[in-house]
Design an enzyme around this catalytic site. Structure first.
Site, short mmCIF file in Angstrom:
data_model
loop_
_atom_site.label_atom_id
_atom_site.label_comp_id
_atom_site.label_asym_id
_atom_site.label_seq_id
_atom_site.Cartn_x
_atom_site.Cartn_y
_atom_site.Cartn_z
N ARG A 250 62.18 18.38 37.34
CA ARG A 250 61.12 19.35 37.64
C ARG A 250 60.04 18.68 38.50
NH1 ARG A 250 60.48 22.31 31.66
NH2 ARG A 250 62.72 22.70 31.40
N ARG A 265 54.88 14.40 30.54
CA ARG A 265 55.20 15.34 31.61
C ARG A 265 55.70 14.55 32.81
NH1 ARG A 265 53.33 20.59 32.25
NH2 ARG A 265 51.69 20.23 30.71
N GLU A 337 53.51 21.15 22.82
CA GLU A 337 54.82 21.82 22.84
C GLU A 337 55.95 20.80 23.07
OE1 GLU A 337 58.23 23.12 24.90
OE2 GLU A 337 56.51 23.06 26.26
N SER A 340 61.22 24.97 23.00
CA SER A 340 61.10 26.40 23.21
C SER A 340 62.38 27.07 22.75
CB SER A 340 60.81 26.73 24.68
OG SER A 340 61.90 26.34 25.50
N ARG A 379 59.62 13.74 25.01
CA ARG A 379 58.53 14.22 24.15
C ARG A 379 58.75 13.86 22.69
NH1 ARG A 379 55.57 19.54 26.61
NH2 ARG A 379 55.40 18.71 28.74
#
Length: 414
Positions: A250, A265, A337, A340, A379
């Site tokens: 990403r 991130r 977070e 998901s 994460r």
């Protein structure tokens, strides 16, 4: 992709729902403008076919030939408007279920439950990067020299933790019938668009290999879904569940200045992903099941977390309902977070053309497709380092991972 019949029949309702996702509802006006032209042309073509048939019946082959030429020309024009309609429709998100919380951003998300106890330290907790550097297991400085910012080297126990997390997830999920898979990390444009992951607003987030006409995936979901593109399941084959592992890429184009420190991130990370193909009437129950699997994995690691239901303005483009799991990060003093869990209903199935045949009447319908994070590896390593640290700078390894890693703690022995 939304059902065009739904847009035609319930235009105002669909507009209201996509507006709740912060998307301009006028997109639908463009869709219907092209749709109306296409439908008119199709009606004209059907009329011309009737004329052609009548000419052929009376052996008027000259007029039959002229009519065939006219049909061919109109079909070419109709195909162009069908493509324009398709392109416009691909920019329209999935619509949320009626009971999804309404909100414009993350402030509208709802806490469903909080599980586990936050650690209490008698010292100032270090963040994951300070711990990782002191233990010699994370190196972002050398990675920046080699690849640029937002990359890292995971070394020693950090590398072992990655594969321990993968094995734990696979071992637990395979007991529930998940089929293990390692999917491609590159995807063609048409498949990416069909999965609802390549709209104009999303393209900035993607790495594009222009010469090869390929994109790097942002999740294993992106290529597990198209595994059954243009296929029809028998009803008895459903539910079909996969657990996949892949690297993900990403650009983080919209996150300039956010989480620049460490590995929370990054541009490249690895992830375990769950994916389900189910009958439409089973998708809400399957969504709860996937969430329960996520929670079971988090509880294996004995990490404090909370479950969030995501509001309309913060949920994903393809989602009709979305849950997130947020893990507590002691150095930041807040939940972040890590997982998901999404029900995309028939939105992605329609885009990549995946259906099933009912046993009762042999009718064919689109399946529902769902995806859920097993472990986002980076994460989870962040959460483990920060929650399991000691005053001496040692990091205890969660009990569920100790056999995979081969030790009970991480300490700097250099």
């Amino acid at each position: 992709m939304l059902d065009i019949h739904l847009v035609r029949k319930q235009l105002n309702e669909v507009k209201r729902k996509i507006a709740s996702k912060n998307i301009n509802p006028r997109l639908l006006d463009t869709v219907l403008k092209y749709d109306e032209v296409w439908r008119t042309m199709k009606t004209d073509i059907d009329g011309l076919r009737g004329k052609q048939h009548e000419y052929e019946k009376v052996r008027d082959f000259e007029n039959a030939k002229k009519t065939k030429i006219e049909i061919d020309e109109k079909e070419k024009k109709a195909a162009l408007f069908e493509q324009k309609r398709m392109k416009a429709l691909l920019e329209v998100p999935n619509i949320p279920f009626d009971d999804v919380p309404i909100g414009s951003d993350e402030n509208g998300n709802k806490v469903i439950r909080e599980v586990g106890k936050k650690p209490v330290f008698d010292f100032e907790p270090k963040d994951h990067l300070e711990l990782g550097e002191q233990l010699g297991i994370i190196d972002t400085k050398k990675a920046a020299e080699v690849a640029g910012s937002r990359f890292s080297y995971l070394k020693k126990e950090a590398a072992l933790l990655e594969f321990a997390l993968v094995r734990l997830a696979f071992d637990k999920l395979m007991l529930h019938g998940f089929v293990p898979i390692v999917p491609p990390v590159m995807i063609r444009e048409e498949a990416f668009m069909g999965m609802g992951r390549l709209t104009p607003s999303q393209k900035e987030e993607r790495y594009h290999l222009q010469k090869d006409k390929l994109y790097l995936v942002g999740s294993a979901e992106h290529t597990i879904g198209p595994l059954h593109m243009n296929e029809i399941f028998d009803e008895k084959q459903l539910p079909l569940r996969y657990v996949g592992f892949s690297s993900c890429f990403r650009r983080e184009a919209g996150s300039y200045g956010k989480d620049t420190r460490g590995i929370l991130r990054v541009h490249q990370f690895d992830k375990v992903e769950m994916f389900s193909f189910v009958r439409p009437e089973d998708s809400e129950e399957e969504h709860k099941f996937l969430l329960s699997m996520q929670e079971a994995l988090m509880q294996e690691l004995e990490l404090p977390y909370r479950v969030m239901e995501i509001c309309t303005g913060d949920m994903g483009f393809t989602d009709a309902r979305q849950y997130d799991i947020e893990c507590f990060m002691p150095a930041q003093g807040k939940f972040r977070e890590t997982n998901s869990c999404s029900n995309t209903t028939d939105f992605q199935a329609r885009g990549v053309n995946i259906k099933y045949r009912k046993t009762s009447d042999q009718k064919v319908e689109f399946v529902h497709m769902l995806n859920a994070t097993g472990f986002a590896i980076g994460r989870m390593i962040v959460a483990i380092l920060e929650n399991y640290q000691t005053k001496e700078g040692i990091v205890r390894i969660p009990r569920a991972l100790q056999a995979y890693v081969g030790s009970k703690e991480i300490q700097n022995v250099d």
